[in-house]
Design a protein around this motif. Sequence first.
Motif, PDB file in Angstrom:
ATOM      1  N   ASP A   1       0.838  -1.213   0.000  1.00  0.00           N
ATOM      2  CA  ASP A   1       0.000   0.000   0.000  1.00  0.00           C
ATOM      3  C   ASP A   1       0.872   1.263   0.000  1.00  0.00           C
TER       4      ASP A   1
ATOM      5  N   ASP B   1       2.766   4.199   9.075  1.00  0.00           N
ATOM      6  CA  ASP B   1       1.699   3.402   9.683  1.00  0.00           C
ATOM      7  C   ASP B   1       1.487   3.732  11.161  1.00  0.00           C
TER       8      ASP B   1
ATOM      9  N   GLN C   1      -0.334   7.407   7.460  1.00  0.00           N
ATOM     10  CA  GLN C   1      -0.676   6.950   6.106  1.00  0.00           C
ATOM     11  C   GLN C   1      -2.126   6.478   6.010  1.00  0.00           C
ATOM     12  N   HIS C   2      -2.711   6.114   7.165  1.00  0.00           N
ATOM     13  CA  HIS C   2      -4.126   5.701   7.166  1.00  0.00           C
ATOM     14  C   HIS C   2      -4.857   6.501   8.240  1.00  0.00           C
TER      15      HIS C   2
END
Lengths: 201, 246
Positions: free
Chosen positions: B80, B162, B219-220
């Motif tokens: 990802d 992350d 990132q998320h």
Amino acid sequence: MPALIEDAGRELRRIVRINEEIKTVVARAFKTNLMAMNAIFLAKRAGQSALGFGVLSNELRQFAMDLQKQMAQLREMTHGSVAKLTALLRQARLSRVFERTRNESTGTGRMLIDEFMKNRQNTADARQSEQIAAHNRRLTQMIADTAQLAELGGVLARSAKIEAAYGGPFSAALTQVSSDFERTIGEIQHSLSGLGRQQVD
Amino acid sequence: MKTARVIYAQGDHRWLVVARDPSRPSYLIDTNEYLVAVGDDAILLDPGGTEIFPAVFSALSTEFDPRKISQIFASHQDPDVVPSLSLWLEFNPQIKCHISWLWASFVPHFGGSEETYVAIPDGGADIRVGGQRLQAIPAHYLHSPGNFHLYDPQAKILFSGDVGAALLPSGEDALFVEDFDRHIRHAEGFHRRWMGSEKAKRDWCNRVSQLDIDMLCPQHGAIYQGTQVKRFIDWFAQLEVGVLRG
Ligand SMILES: [Fe+2]
Ligand SMILES: [Fe+2]
């Protein structure tokens, strides 16, 4: 998009079929080689009455070795095809993503991607398609050359059968051996004409 | 559809985020992509997977000329994070990709050549963008064994890969964390499972506590701002990580 790119997956499956056929021919070429060695010994034992048969057996052995060499080259060529097709498949995948990018972009982004794709298709894809086509032409030629070689093998086997008739007490054994040659080489010819058809399709 | 939003601007120094995409196929994890632009130069952080390239490219293009992206920063090697690099390289073969030395010979399987990759040593490195100096901050084992975050001392923004990630339910797609307590529930299971090392976690917490951070950008999920940054670091410091069941 060049037709070849869209067909890359189909091409790859075709190469796999060719490789399988090559394996069959390689196995039979190996068998022919063993049979020829056997025939050479048999002719020596038969002596004077199998001189011609002995000469032909030597020729058949040479034929089997030439065929093995030729098949090794063919296999190398199909490996080359796989490498080229893999590159093309990768390009095709990227092309699809760029196609989507164009559809999703507006304004400057759209303009940039349009321009980029035009250049890209004119260079990378076209060059690769041309390389694959050239490679394919060489492959077709090599299969045709190999089929001709097998033709010669067939002639040798038939001549050996005729010579076998003069083998005196060994005649039956020599006839048996030359029939085996004829059958195996017939199978090789069959495989090679199959390969030739794959190329035309 | 993804859109690009400016989260920091000071003169010609800007941070853009291409934030989460509610319309993406649900089988793909949602990601944020960040762009740090300084004048006519820019670096793209964790460009994402191949599938989201169209959305990222088109969203970024509305705010910044994509031809001027000269560098890519990959926090680690994940699917990802990196694979769309191959498309960026098709678009501009000159792009350099900064990644941990640990991954420098693995990631080229996604594309690029020897010239593409700039290996970051374990201790970190400076990365220049336009006139600005950004810092690759070690974050090894969080979760990848070769892992970096990117700190912008001028903008006081830390891109944390992350770390800080939250898997938010659909409908909760605010760009910034609004209610920390509610938000962090969606981060807990992820951090317990994905972050494998207590020691690495403590090291990281110590290291980033010393940085002056206004925004922590994962990132998320959503971005932490102001006092939420310290709250996140404190929360992470006391969280038990490396456990199979959260
Ligand atoms: Fe990851
Ligand atoms: Fe991730």
